[in-house]
Design a protein around this motif. Structure first.
Motif, PDB file in Angstrom:
ATOM      1  N   GLY A 210      27.391   9.492  10.317  1.00  0.00           N
ATOM      2  CA  GLY A 210      27.720  10.656   9.518  1.00  0.00           C
ATOM      3  C   GLY A 210      29.083  11.205   9.909  1.00  0.00           C
ATOM      4  N   TRP A 211      29.149  11.863  11.057  1.00  0.00           N
ATOM      5  CA  TRP A 211      30.426  12.406  11.543  1.00  0.00           C
ATOM      6  C   TRP A 211      31.371  11.307  12.015  1.00  0.00           C
ATOM      7  CZ3 TRP A 211      32.036  11.647  16.604  1.00  0.00           C
ATOM      8  CH2 TRP A 211      31.052  11.162  17.491  1.00  0.00           C
ATOM      9  N   LEU A 212      30.796  10.154  12.413  1.00  0.00           N
ATOM     10  CA  LEU A 212      31.573   9.017  12.924  1.00  0.00           C
ATOM     11  C   LEU A 212      31.213   7.770  12.141  1.00  0.00           C
ATOM     12  CD1 LEU A 212      33.352   7.546  15.074  1.00  0.00           C
ATOM     13  CD2 LEU A 212      31.246   7.255  16.408  1.00  0.00           C
ATOM     14  N   LYS A 213      32.238   7.158  11.564  1.00  0.00           N
ATOM     15  CA  LYS A 213      32.077   5.846  10.931  1.00  0.00           C
ATOM     16  C   LYS A 213      32.906   4.874  11.751  1.00  0.00           C
ATOM     17  CE  LYS A 213      31.111   7.534   6.259  1.00  0.00           C
ATOM     18  NZ  LYS A 213      30.842   8.924   6.692  1.00  0.00           N
ATOM     19  N   ALA A 214      32.230   3.846  12.320  1.00  0.00           N
ATOM     20  CA  ALA A 214      32.879   2.956  13.264  1.00  0.00           C
ATOM     21  C   ALA A 214      32.717   1.502  12.856  1.00  0.00           C
ATOM     22  CB  ALA A 214      32.302   3.161  14.664  1.00  0.00           C
ATOM     23  N   LYS A 215      33.767   0.735  13.092  1.00  0.00           N
ATOM     24  CA  LYS A 215      33.716  -0.719  12.995  1.00  0.00           C
ATOM     25  C   LYS A 215      34.072  -1.281  14.362  1.00  0.00           C
ATOM     26  CE  LYS A 215      32.866  -2.021   8.638  1.00  0.00           C
ATOM     27  NZ  LYS A 215      31.858  -3.036   8.279  1.00  0.00           N
ATOM     28  N   HIS A 216      33.323  -2.318  14.787  1.00  0.00           N
ATOM     29  CA  HIS A 216      33.473  -2.870  16.130  1.00  0.00           C
ATOM     30  C   HIS A 216      33.961  -4.321  16.051  1.00  0.00           C
ATOM     31  CE1 HIS A 216      31.294   0.677  17.171  1.00  0.00           C
ATOM     32  NE2 HIS A 216      30.118   0.232  16.785  1.00  0.00           N
ATOM     33  N   HIS A 217      35.145  -4.578  16.598  1.00  0.00           N
ATOM     34  CA  HIS A 217      35.645  -5.957  16.644  1.00  0.00           C
ATOM     35  C   HIS A 217      34.870  -6.795  17.660  1.00  0.00           C
ATOM     36  CE1 HIS A 217      39.373  -5.733  14.126  1.00  0.00           C
ATOM     37  NE2 HIS A 217      39.181  -4.448  14.329  1.00  0.00           N
ATOM     38  N   PHE A 218      34.269  -6.129  18.648  1.00  0.00           N
ATOM     39  CA  PHE A 218      33.483  -6.807  19.683  1.00  0.00           C
ATOM     40  C   PHE A 218      32.162  -6.061  19.871  1.00  0.00           C
ATOM     41  CE2 PHE A 218      38.007  -7.321  20.653  1.00  0.00           C
ATOM     42  CZ  PHE A 218      38.119  -8.703  20.630  1.00  0.00           C
ATOM     43  N   SER A 219      31.215  -6.728  20.549  1.00  0.00           N
ATOM     44  CA  SER A 219      29.924  -6.087  20.823  1.00  0.00           C
ATOM     45  C   SER A 219      30.138  -4.717  21.450  1.00  0.00           C
ATOM     46  CB  SER A 219      29.100  -6.959  21.765  1.00  0.00           C
ATOM     47  OG  SER A 219      28.621  -8.102  21.100  1.00  0.00           O
ATOM     48  N   PHE A 220      29.390  -3.740  20.925  1.00  0.00           N
ATOM     49  CA  PHE A 220      29.545  -2.372  21.420  1.00  0.00           C
ATOM     50  C   PHE A 220      28.313  -1.571  21.035  1.00  0.00           C
ATOM     51  CE2 PHE A 220      30.997   2.051  21.187  1.00  0.00           C
ATOM     52  CZ  PHE A 220      31.693   2.170  22.397  1.00  0.00           C
ATOM     53  N   SER A 221      27.798  -0.822  22.000  1.00  0.00           N
ATOM     54  CA  SER A 221      26.653   0.061  21.758  1.00  0.00           C
ATOM     55  C   SER A 221      25.495  -0.733  21.130  1.00  0.00           C
ATOM     56  CB  SER A 221      27.087   1.235  20.883  1.00  0.00           C
ATOM     57  OG  SER A 221      26.069   2.195  20.761  1.00  0.00           O
ATOM     58  N   SER A 222      24.999  -0.322  19.976  1.00  0.00           N
ATOM     59  CA  SER A 222      23.847  -0.991  19.368  1.00  0.00           C
ATOM     60  C   SER A 222      24.208  -2.272  18.632  1.00  0.00           C
ATOM     61  CB  SER A 222      23.139  -0.034  18.409  1.00  0.00           C
ATOM     62  OG  SER A 222      24.017   0.371  17.375  1.00  0.00           O
ATOM     63  N   TYR A 223      25.509  -2.548  18.482  1.00  0.00           N
ATOM     64  CA  TYR A 223      25.933  -3.787  17.820  1.00  0.00           C
ATOM     65  C   TYR A 223      26.138  -4.862  18.875  1.00  0.00           C
ATOM     66  CZ  TYR A 223      29.175  -7.228  15.912  1.00  0.00           C
ATOM     67  OH  TYR A 223      29.797  -8.414  15.558  1.00  0.00           O
ATOM     68  N   HIS A 224      25.433  -5.995  18.704  1.00  0.00           N
ATOM     69  CA  HIS A 224      25.562  -7.091  19.667  1.00  0.00           C
ATOM     70  C   HIS A 224      25.852  -8.393  18.945  1.00  0.00           C
ATOM     71  CE1 HIS A 224      24.984  -9.445  23.307  1.00  0.00           C
ATOM     72  NE2 HIS A 224      24.279 -10.289  22.575  1.00  0.00           N
ATOM     73  N   ASP A 225      26.891  -9.073  19.407  1.00  0.00           N
ATOM     74  CA  ASP A 225      27.236 -10.413  18.926  1.00  0.00           C
ATOM     75  C   ASP A 225      27.661 -11.211  20.140  1.00  0.00           C
ATOM     76  OD1 ASP A 225      28.416 -12.718  17.929  1.00  0.00           O
ATOM     77  OD2 ASP A 225      29.344 -11.713  16.226  1.00  0.00           O
ATOM     78  N   GLY A 226      26.837 -12.164  20.537  1.00  0.00           N
ATOM     79  CA  GLY A 226      27.101 -12.945  21.737  1.00  0.00           C
ATOM     80  C   GLY A 226      28.376 -13.747  21.686  1.00  0.00           C
ATOM     81  N   LEU A 227      28.932 -13.973  20.487  1.00  0.00           N
ATOM     82  CA  LEU A 227      30.179 -14.717  20.346  1.00  0.00           C
ATOM     83  C   LEU A 227      31.393 -13.793  20.357  1.00  0.00           C
ATOM     84  CD1 LEU A 227      29.109 -17.282  17.595  1.00  0.00           C
ATOM     85  CD2 LEU A 227      29.187 -17.605  20.074  1.00  0.00           C
ATOM     86  N   ARG A 228      31.139 -12.488  20.343  1.00  0.00           N
ATOM     87  CA  ARG A 228      32.242 -11.519  20.342  1.00  0.00           C
ATOM     88  C   ARG A 228      32.018 -10.487  21.440  1.00  0.00           C
ATOM     89  NH1 ARG A 228      33.587 -10.368  13.875  1.00  0.00           N
ATOM     90  NH2 ARG A 228      33.962 -12.557  13.321  1.00  0.00           N
ATOM     91  N   MET A 229      32.079 -10.966  22.679  1.00  0.00           N
ATOM     92  CA  MET A 229      31.871 -10.096  23.831  1.00  0.00           C
ATOM     93  C   MET A 229      33.192  -9.614  24.433  1.00  0.00           C
ATOM     94  SD  MET A 229      28.670  -9.733  23.999  1.00  0.00           S
ATOM     95  CE  MET A 229      28.590  -8.861  25.554  1.00  0.00           C
ATOM     96  N   GLY A 230      34.294 -10.069  23.888  1.00  0.00           N
ATOM     97  CA  GLY A 230      35.612  -9.713  24.397  1.00  0.00           C
ATOM     98  C   GLY A 230      36.576 -10.841  24.121  1.00  0.00           C
ATOM     99  N   TRP A 231      37.842 -10.615  24.502  1.00  0.00           N
ATOM    100  CA  TRP A 231      38.875 -11.638  24.308  1.00  0.00           C
ATOM    101  C   TRP A 231      39.837 -11.527  25.467  1.00  0.00           C
ATOM    102  CZ3 TRP A 231      38.736 -15.830  21.648  1.00  0.00           C
ATOM    103  CH2 TRP A 231      39.901 -16.526  21.353  1.00  0.00           C
ATOM    104  N   GLY A 232      39.732 -12.472  26.430  1.00  0.00           N
ATOM    105  CA  GLY A 232      40.422 -12.281  27.689  1.00  0.00           C
ATOM    106  C   GLY A 232      39.878 -11.028  28.347  1.00  0.00           C
ATOM    107  N   ALA A 233      40.779 -10.183  28.869  1.00  0.00           N
ATOM    108  CA  ALA A 233      40.365  -8.928  29.506  1.00  0.00           C
ATOM    109  C   ALA A 233      40.099  -7.821  28.498  1.00  0.00           C
ATOM    110  CB  ALA A 233      41.432  -8.480  30.505  1.00  0.00           C
ATOM    111  N   LEU A 234      40.380  -8.081  27.225  1.00  0.00           N
ATOM    112  CA  LEU A 234      40.088  -7.102  26.177  1.00  0.00           C
ATOM    113  C   LEU A 234      38.585  -7.072  25.928  1.00  0.00           C
ATOM    114  CD1 LEU A 234      40.954  -5.189  23.844  1.00  0.00           C
ATOM    115  CD2 LEU A 234      41.282  -7.249  22.443  1.00  0.00           C
ATOM    116  N   ARG A 235      37.984  -5.894  26.080  1.00  0.00           N
ATOM    117  CA  ARG A 235      36.528  -5.799  25.960  1.00  0.00           C
ATOM    118  C   ARG A 235      36.072  -5.075  24.688  1.00  0.00           C
ATOM    119  NH1 ARG A 235      32.466  -5.736  24.526  1.00  0.00           N
ATOM    120  NH2 ARG A 235      30.432  -5.545  25.492  1.00  0.00           N
TER     121      ARG A 235
END
Length: 233
Positions: free
Chosen positions: A16-41
């Motif tokens: 509602g107050w926050l609309k978010a898109k996640h390039h990597f796994s974050f909070s309730s969104y999990h994608d085992g293939l997108r856990m980070g990129w190098g040291a970028l988390r």
């Protein structure tokens, strides 16, 4: 290797107050293939409604960079720091051994930010926070370090990690290049507009995960605003 990650394919949440898109796994969104990129988390694309925001909460051992795309964000933390960071500008919080902070949109319109987390080289250091204006005209036609762990980037906000966060603005038809070191990981997101990256089209707010590309050549297909992260493995 360049992998385009379309904006529509990203995970996300709508509070509602926050609309978010996640390039990597974050909070309730999990994608085992997108856990980070190098040291970028983490790379979150957040839209925060007027007079709302993130209430006080803790972090530790993470470099947290906020790039304000539209509006402004107001920061307060347990060290006594307070600051308002406007569109085009950047703040960096080195969470270190632990810090509690809040981030609120106290503006009359929606604030849009990129929130970028990079793993630090060392754990347990003293926490810190800083912010700095980066006028878009000063990065016209080229990539400029906004936050960096390299001493030669003296005008950038300091990071405690072997990484850079860079910004660039290009007019339609302009090209900018960036030399990426061997075995460096890079991630590029157009905040506005679309580009060709080494011949591959990347649309506004898409992500591009890059590895083993010695030189990045970015051609603007329209007026664009770019954010690029360059990290160690």
């Amino acid at each position: 290797m360049i992998e385009r990650r379309s904006f529509d394919s990203l995970g996300g949440a709508d509070h509602g107050w926050l609309k978010a898109k996640h390039h990597f796994s974050f909070s309730s969104y999990h994608d085992g293939l997108r856990m980070g990129w190098g040291a970028l988390r983490v790379w979150n694309d957040d839209s925060i409604a007027s007079n709302t925001g993130f209430p006080p909460h803790p972090h530790a051992d993470m470099e947290i960079i906020t790039y304000v795309r539209e509006g402004a964000i107001t920061h307060r933390d347990s060290l006594g720091n307070e600051g308002r960071t406007e569109a085009g500008d950047v703040q960096v919080m080195s969470a270190g051994s632990g810090i509690t902070h809040s981030e609120y949109n106290l503006e009359s319109d929606t604030t849009r930010i990129f929130q970028i987390w990079i793993i630090p080289d060392e754990r347990g250091q003293a926490p810190s926070w800083g912010a700095k204006p980066f006028p878009t005209g000063e990065r016209s036609g080229r990539f400029v370090p906004l936050a960096s762990g390299f001493k030669e980037d003296a005008d950038a906000l300091p990071l405690r990690t072997n990484a850079r966060v860079l910004g660039a603005t290009l007019k339609a038809g302009e090209t900018a290049t960036y030399a990426l070191g061997k075995r460096r990981y890079a991630y590029l997101v157009p905040a506005k507009g679309s580009v060709e990256l080494n011949g591959l089209k990347i649309n506004e707010r898409d992500g591009a995960a890059i590895l083993d590309e010695p030189v990045l050549e970015v051609k603007a297909l329209e007026d664009v605003e770019l954010v690029l992260v360059d990290t160690a493995p």
